[in-house]
Every structure is written in C-alpha cells, then in structure tokens.
Scaffold this motif. Structure first.
Motif, short mmCIF file in Angstrom:
data_model
loop_
_atom_site.label_atom_id
_atom_site.label_comp_id
_atom_site.label_asym_id
_atom_site.label_seq_id
_atom_site.Cartn_x
_atom_site.Cartn_y
_atom_site.Cartn_z
N CYS A 1 0.81 -1.22 0.00
CA CYS A 1 0.00 0.00 0.00
C CYS A 1 0.85 1.27 0.00
N GLN A 2 2.11 1.16 0.41
CA GLN A 2 2.97 2.34 0.49
C GLN A 2 3.93 2.50 -0.69
N LEU A 3 3.92 1.53 -1.60
CA LEU A 3 4.81 1.62 -2.75
C LEU A 3 4.39 2.77 -3.67
N GLN A 4 5.37 3.49 -4.18
CA GLN A 4 5.08 4.66 -5.02
C GLN A 4 4.39 4.27 -6.32
N ASP A 5 4.69 3.07 -6.84
CA ASP A 5 4.06 2.66 -8.09
C ASP A 5 2.77 1.87 -7.86
N PHE A 6 2.27 1.89 -6.61
CA PHE A 6 0.98 1.24 -6.34
C PHE A 6 -0.12 2.24 -6.64
N ASN A 7 -0.68 2.13 -7.82
CA ASN A 7 -1.71 3.05 -8.27
C ASN A 7 -2.81 2.24 -8.95
N PRO A 8 -3.54 1.43 -8.14
CA PRO A 8 -4.47 0.47 -8.74
C PRO A 8 -5.69 1.15 -9.37
N LYS A 9 -5.96 0.78 -10.63
CA LYS A 9 -7.18 1.26 -11.28
C LYS A 9 -8.37 0.42 -10.83
N ASN A 10 -8.08 -0.80 -10.40
CA ASN A 10 -9.13 -1.71 -9.94
C ASN A 10 -8.58 -2.56 -8.80
N THR A 11 -9.28 -2.59 -7.68
CA THR A 11 -8.79 -3.32 -6.50
C THR A 11 -9.49 -4.66 -6.34
N PHE A 12 -10.06 -5.17 -7.43
CA PHE A 12 -10.82 -6.41 -7.40
C PHE A 12 -10.00 -7.56 -6.83
N HIS A 13 -8.78 -7.75 -7.36
CA HIS A 13 -7.93 -8.85 -6.90
C HIS A 13 -7.56 -8.70 -5.42
N LEU A 14 -7.29 -7.47 -5.00
CA LEU A 14 -6.93 -7.25 -3.60
C LEU A 14 -8.10 -7.56 -2.67
#
Length: 460
Positions: free
Chosen positions: A94-107
C-alpha cells in the motif's frame, strides 16, 4: 416455500470432489495469481455448499470429502498464508510509489480469502472427525485462534483503522486521490473483516476443546496460551455487545442487531461458545491434570462467579457444575500440576512461512504490484463475471437474508429461537412445525450441553 428448505445447490458432489482433490498449498508470492484465484473460487463454492448442507440437514458431502482426502491441513495452511500476507506484505504494498491500482478487485479477493476459509472451518469443525482429520495442523489452528482472540479481547478489531497515521499514505508520492480512496476502502474492509474472523475463531476453538484428545493441543491451550484466562477477559469485555445511544446492540448472524430490553440477558451463540469452552478446559479430566491453578490464574477464574447468575444457568444448565467447581476453588489451594516428560509437537505453519520469506517482504510486494495485482481488462472482466454468476445465485438469499424471515412459512418474523437465537419465527405454531428441520442447527450448543450432562452421569 421456506427459505430454509430451498433445494438450491452451489455445486454437485462430483464437482466438490474435483475441487477438493485439487486443493494445494501456495507460496506467499503466488497469492493473487491465476492459479490461486481458481482455488479461491473453488473454496468460495465449497464454503457456500457446506453452509447449505449444514443448515438444511442435507448430506454434508463437503465435510466428508475434506476429511477423506485429508485436505483440512491445506485449508489451515492457506488461511495462515493469507494472514501472513495481510500482516507482512499488504501494508508495504500500500505504500509503494508505483501502487496506483485502477481496480482493486484482486486485492479484495485476497483480503476476503481468510474470512472464507475460517467460515468453512467453523462449519466443518463442528464434527469430531474433522478435528481428527486436521491432524498436526490442529496445533497451528489453536495458535491462529489464540492470535485472533487476543485481538478480540483487547477490542483491537473494533477500532477503526486510521489510514493516514498507520500507513502514512497521505504523504506517499505519486498516489492519486482515486487510488488513495481505494486503498482506504481496502484497509477499512480489512479492519471490519478482522472482527468477524475473530468471532469465527471463538467457535472454531470451542469445537477443538470439544473434540481434541491431543496432549500437545491441550498443553498448548492451557500452558502455552492460558486460554481460560483469555476467555475470562472475553466475557469481561464482551466485544460482541455494545451500547449506542442508550440502545443495546449485539453482533448476531453477521451484523449488529438492536436488542429489546426483555432480551438483554439472553445468551448469544458467542456467549455460549465461550462458556462451553471454559467448561471443557476446566472440568475435563485431561485438562485438569495440565492446568496450573496458581494465584493469578485462580483469581482470574474466580471472576467468573460474578457472571454465573440464575438467568445464565437457566439458559445453559451444565454451568451449574462450573459454578460448583469455582465455589470449591475459592476455598482451596490446588496442588500444582505434576511435571510430565512428554515429547510435545509444536505448530510450524506461521513460522515456516515467515522464515521462508523473511527479508523478502518488499520484493514480494513489488512483484505483486507489477505482476499479480495489475491484471488486464479482459482478465478482470472474466473473473468478475464468474464471481458475479456465483454470488448471484438464489442461494445467497438463504445464506444472507436481509430481513428476518420465518424459518417455516417465510413471512416476516419477530421472534427468535431462544435456544440458539439463530432462527426466526412469526408464531409459536411455526416454530413447533419447523423444529424437525431446525433441530440440527439449533443443537450447536444444545448437543454440547447434553454430552456434558451424559459424561457427568457416567462419572458419577
């Protein structure tokens, strides 16, 4: 037709057999992968079918197949795997700079998986053969339940997650307000699920106290974790009950429900699970030989006397034996347990997963952001459609009715079964008529009571 007697099935026995045969353990890195997702779907279906079979008194073929194929340890491993992932990987992700999910379905699926498995285990561990089939993994299950009950007793699971302070997401660079909102929602879902998972763990541990004869499991519950004192703390803080604006609410059937004044003293299923667990751990002969009644433990247990009112004992009559035990304990100083030289087994799953991945948490999180939790649009649509078909079945109405319905005629109900408080009726006549079908589910606590009373007669 009554919603409890619908002849709806999620899967057929032959499908369940295929799903169960193919159950396997995964590595932490594989959480959320395509293979993992397929098993996730299978376990969701197995869980729903197991609940249907148990509530409708059908052949419990899911439980039988899990036992016969020896797959209960696999379920325990996968549950603990997701628990480790949520503790060690998810916060970093959740803190990674490249964590920019367009869809959180899998999470969402990954977060929900632990809850699905503990729900399935709660359904099947009611039976002794399931506890026996768990084999050595019952020790890992005891440790898992202890972790959850400690959180529950501290009421940590009821505290809202403060995303900005705990995860510092507001200061993370290159994270849009949209993705921040999605992550906040995921973290909030984690907190809500943790509470419900912990309540399920209460029931699972109670079934273990009912059935296990393992010296190592008994020793772990009594000596390593001192579960009797944990249960005392649970009864003292009663996290499944709260008062808001002068109105008493209790967590029943997966949601907070307002309780009328005349029902404030009625025992909930969770209360019953804790009391039966205490009875088993304090009065079973094998347990009494193990438990050290030192001054601290004795003082903690004597707090129970204040809870053992006539109203409570009327609802669970076997507690009169516990009341007598505590009265005797108050005037005696029991001898310490004898030191026995035994070869004790220890749980391995949590430590094994942590040791295998220690120092790799950030690398796993980076890999999953790039490879696992960034699926293509076509993959997302396909997976979403499959789950939508599953969750759109009419059976959902029988598993999660929005409003209380009479278990007999289906009309809106206002009266609850006084024994289990898990079924609703519109009139006494419907309750009597429906009893043959409701009997098995109702005896979640009643059977344990009768069993204890039989054992007492035999011993006397």
């Amino acid at each position: 037709m009554s919603w409890h007697t619908m002849d709806t099935s999620v899967i057929m026995p032959v499908e369940a057999e295929g799903f169960i045969q193919s159950l396997e353990t995964f590595s932490l890195k594989e959480v959320g992968s395509a293979r993992w997702f397929k098993q996730y779907e299978d376990i969701v279906k197995l869980n729903m079918q197991a609940i249907l079979n148990a509530s409708a008194m059908h052949d419990e073929f899911v439980k039988e197949l899990l036992v016969s194929y020896g797959k209960i340890p696999v379920l325990v491993h996968e549950m603990i795997l997701v628990e480790v992932w949520k503790h060690k990987v998810f916060p970093i992700l959740c803190q990674l700079q490249d964590f920019n999910p367009k869809n959180t379905f899998h999470l969402h699926m990954a977060i929900n998986h632990e809850a699905t498995i503990i729900n399935l285990l709660e359904t099947i561990m009611f039976h002794k053969d399931s506890c026996e089939a768990a084999d050595d993994s019952v020790l890992d299950l005891v440790d898992y339940c202890h972790r959850k009950l400690i959180l529950l007793a501290s009421k940590a699971t009821q505290e809202s997650t403060t995303v900005h302070s705990k995860h510092n997401l507001s200061g993370t660079a290159d994270v849009s307000s949209v993705s921040l909102s999605s992550v906040n929602e995921l973290l909030s879902q984690c907190a809500d699920l943790e509470f419900e998972i912990s309540l399920k763990a209460v029931s699972v541990l109670r079934f273990i106290t009912d059935h296990t004869n393992s010296i190592s499991a008994i020793n772990r519950m009594l000596c390593t974790h001192n579960m009797p004192c944990v249960f005392v703390q649970l009864l003292d803080c009663c996290p499944w009950s709260r008062c808001r604006g002068g109105v008493v609410e209790k967590f029943i059937n997966g949601r907070w429900q307002k309780i009328p004044p005349e029902d404030h003293l009625k025992m909930t299923k969770l209360d019953g699970q804790v009391w039966i667990s205490l009875y088993n751990l304090l009065l079973k002969e094998d347990c009494q030989r193990k438990y050290d009644l030192n001054s601290f433990n004795k003082n903690q247990l004597l707090k129970l006397r204040g809870f053992l009112t006539e109203v409570l004992i009327d609802q669970l009559p076997n507690l009169v034996e516990l009341q007598r035990y505590l009265a005797q304990l108050s005037v005696t100083d029991p001898a310490p347990p004898k030191k026995e030289l035994i070869l004790e087994q220890i749980p391995e799953m949590w430590n094994s997963i942590v040791q295998e991945n220690n120092g790799k948490w950030k690398a796993i999180a980076k890999y999953q952001v790039k490879e696992t939790f960034s699926p293509s649009e076509s993959d997302l649509r396909s997976q979403a459609q499959r789950l939508a078909q599953l969750y759109n079945l009419d059976v959902i109405e029988s598993l999660l009715p929005e409003k209380p319905k009479c278990g007999c005629c289906g009309k809106e109900a206002t009266k609850r079964c006084s024994r289990c408080q898990g079924e609703w009726y519109c009139h006494r006549e419907c309750q009597v008529k429906h009893w043959p079908k409701h009997k098995k589910a109702c005896q979640l606590m009643a059977e344990a009571t009768e069993k204890i009373q039989r054992d007492l007669k035999i011993n006397n």
